[in-house]
Design an enzyme around this catalytic site. Structure first.
Site, PDB file in Angstrom:
ATOM      1  N   GLY A  21       6.469  18.288  10.527  1.00  0.00           N
ATOM      2  CA  GLY A  21       5.314  17.539  10.059  1.00  0.00           C
ATOM      3  C   GLY A  21       4.996  16.404  11.002  1.00  0.00           C
ATOM      4  CG  HIS A  81       8.802  12.347   6.187  1.00  0.00           C
ATOM      5  ND1 HIS A  81      10.083  11.955   6.507  1.00  0.00           N
ATOM      6  CD2 HIS A  81       8.044  12.111   7.286  1.00  0.00           C
ATOM      7  CE1 HIS A  81      10.085  11.492   7.753  1.00  0.00           C
ATOM      8  NE2 HIS A  81       8.867  11.581   8.259  1.00  0.00           N
TER       9      HIS A  81
HETATM   10 ZN    ZN Z   1       8.023  10.965   9.988  1.00  0.00          ZN
END
Ligand code: ZN
Length: 158
Positions: A46, A130
């Protein structure tokens, strides 16, 4: 393919709140492509726009099931709990134990600004939480239980 420089923790841009996207301009479309390239090149699962120095509410995620682009994402439901190792491309070579929801439902807009809903469990739920934290200037290190440790590059790293 264009790679962007990943900002490292300590860079104040990672502590700022991002602005909503109102329109996917050609510049933003290029940014999203570059974010995906940069994430794959770094072997991450990500990446959030502020990690490449852009204060816009855009994240990209790929936990191995294909790319997910989320514009103006928000979590609408979270439940359960998982505790596990978490790392970040803005803090390379490090990881720590973080507790996250085990199941989340989020809403976001795609590159055509169509709203969609996504449901994630385990790693996807962790990645969504996150990456969305980055949009509000937060790093996982604020949530680490115990020490932040060095990770062996032979092992899986986020
Ligand atoms: Zn991160």
């Amino acid at each position: 393919m264009a790679l962007r420089t990943i900002r490292i923790q300590g860079d104040e841009i990672l502590e700022k709140k991002c602005r909503e996207v109102t329109e996917v301009t050609p510049k933003i479309a290029t940014l999203i492509e570059d974010m995906l390239d940069t994430m794959y090149e770094a072997c991450g699962v990500g990446l959030a726009a502020p990690q490449v120095g852009i204060l816009k509410r855009i994240v990209v995620i790929d936990i191995g099931d294909g790319p997910i682009v989320m514009i103006n994402p928000r979590i609408i439901s979270a439940d359960g709990e998982q505790t596990g190792s978490e790392g970040c491309l803005s803090l390379p070579g490090k990881a720590g134990q973080v507790t996250r929801p085990n199941h989340v439902i989020a809403r976001a807009f795609d590159e055509e600004m169509n709203e969609f809903e996504i449901e994630g469990t385990e790693l996807l739920a962790r990645a969504i939480c996150h990456e969305l934290d980055h949009l509000d200037g937060h790093m996982y290190t604020e949530l680490v239980e115990g020490d932040i440790y060095d990770v062996n590059y032979d092992e899986e790293d986020e």
